[in-house]
Design a protein around this motif. Structure first.
Motif: not given
Length: 468
Positions: A309-336
């Motif tokens: 594993g490389e560059d284990f990066s933390w996201a502790t602020h709510a805004e950072e976490r939200t952005r991270l998981w929004q990106a994951r949830h949009h993976a299906y539409f991103a792949c399209l």
């Protein structure tokens, strides 16, 4: 190949449309745009529009529609938000779609008992918005803002399942309408029961083929005192998967752990504007006290380091976490967007965690053998992963390759004591695997249950069970 329904499509009897128009007025529609909207989902299957759509507002109205349809032998299809991916809401035999979206009232929230009762059309985001300030949340998170009735009908799970379970674990009781219009109330609010057959679990995952779910009593969870998310890239998918396996086997209570392969990461970066390394990557989330969250994350970081594993990066602020998981949830539409103008042929499987690395490794070898883009990501904390195969529906070779890789991944999962679908469900797309997975005796029991509850096979015909 993509299946077609064995059920004949008969014209809608004029008496049915006349009765529905008289009873529901503008809430009964046969307009082309409404029919088309309710004849498609997120699957690759061709649009199959119903003959009419009724927008119901109560359990009693569902009863009335069911009684009329039963009298005239008209198929009925329950419709939530249309976010299913295996053709569950397609009206392949015509009939009446019962749209539950207007049944969107939160009937009760009981903080002392950590439960809530909602109508089937309430969405998960709507419920969690209503719970703000209560210290509680509903954890099942399939990504799409699906209706809770639809989530129960398809036994949805999502990113939080590794810690909080699936809809099966979080529905305490429900109300449903049977094919003949009888109202069935099963389960309750007690946290456990040893009283009789578990009808609640029978209906969860039945995809509207046994009854139409109209109300649910749901288990809620306390909001964690602290949350932290992290991202870690790996040089190989194998290193990422081995990290997950060791994390789970070590008993570290991660709340979420998601795998995105290199292609998915590239798509996510372009779609969501992120700048993550375009390598196989794990997304983590940790819940608990501040000290526990730190301890969990540090333990996982050490395991990841042992597996490249490389560059284990933390996201502790709510805004950072939200952005991270929004990106994951949009993976299906991103792949399209990797192949604009094309469609996704999604599939998923789930295997025992000890076989996950082997299953993903062999599937990756298959992906390298086809000419079409195939993205791999999933909820690897519970052994579940997805493929998004991008196809031109008019291109026969694309569809052949998509069918081939779907067949391969399912056969592999079943050989490893897994399942043909961890969370997408069966619908139209995976009926042909049911006998292989369950065997003849289990299929006979399933058909007997269907015949007992829906003897005329009017509820969502052509779904779940293959032709006898």
């Amino acid at each position: 190949m993509r299946p077609t329904s064995p059920h004949a499509r008969n014209p809608l009897p004029p008496a049915v449309s006349s009765s529905l128009r008289q009873r529901f007025g503008a809430r009964f529609s046969q307009g082309e745009s409404i029919l088309a909207q309710h004849g498609r989902d997120e699957s690759i299957h061709p649009t199959a529009a119903p003959d009419g759509v009724v927008f119901v507002e109560s359990t009693q109205e569902v009863v009335e529609v069911a009684q009329l349809c039963r009298q005239h032998r008209v198929p009925m299809i329950a419709f939530g938000s249309g976010s299913s991916v295996e053709g569950q809401v397609l009206a392949t035999a015509g009939g009446i779609t019962i749209s539950l979206g207007r049944m969107n009232r939160i009937l009760a929230t009981r903080a002392a008992d950590l439960d809530a009762t909602v109508e089937a059309g309430v969405t998960r985001l709507q419920l969690n918005a209503a719970l703000k300030g209560s210290g509680l949340f509903f954890p099942i998170d399939p990504g799409a803002d699906a209706s809770l009735g639809g989530m129960a009908a398809t036994r949805a799970s999502g990113t939080n399942a590794v810690r909080y379970g699936t809809m099966r674990d979080n529905v305490l009781g429900l109300t449903a309408v049977l094919a003949d219009g009888r109202i069935l109330r099963c389960g309750g609010r007690a946290r456990k029961s040893a009283a009789g057959y578990d009808l609640t679990r029978l209906l969860i995952g039945s995809e509207g083929t046994l009854a139409i779910i109209t109300e649910l009593t749901l288990r809620l969870q306390p909001l964690p005192e602290a949350m932290s998310a992290a991202v870690c890239a790996f040089s190989s998918v194998a290193g990422a998967v081995d990290t997950v396996i060791e994390t789970i086997q070590a008993g570290i209570p991660v709340a979420r752990v998601e795998l995105l392969d290199r292609l998915t990461l590239a798509a996510v970066n372009r779609y969501s504007g992120t700048a993550l390394k375009e390598l196989p990557t794990l997304f983590f989330e940790f819940h608990g006290s501040p000290a526990a969250v730190t301890e969990q994350a540090e333990a996982v970081q050490a395991i990841a380091g042992d597996h490249g594993g490389e560059d284990f990066s933390w996201a502790t602020h709510a805004e950072e976490r939200t952005r991270l998981w929004q990106a994951r949830h949009h993976a299906y539409f991103a792949c399209l967007q990797l192949r604009p103008g094309h469609r996704a042929f999604p599939t998923d499987v789930c295997v025992p965690i000890s076989r996950l690395a082997e299953c993903i490794g062999e599937t990756s070898d298959d992906i390298a053998r086809v000419s079409i883009p195939v993205a791999l990501f999933g909820h690897v904390g519970d052994g579940n992963f997805h493929l998004v195969v991008l196809v031109d529906p008019a291109n026969g070779q694309d569809l052949q390759e998509a069918d081939w890789i779907n067949e391969r991944v399912v056969e592999r999962a079943l050989a490893m004591a897994g399942t043909c679908s961890g969370e997408h469900g069966i619908g139209l797309g995976k009926t042909r695997f049911m006998l292989r997975e369950h065997g003849a005796e289990a299929m006979a029991v399933m058909r007997a249950i269907k015949d007992a509850l829906d003897p005329d096979h009017l509820l969502n015909p052509g779904k779940m069970l293959p032709p006898a």
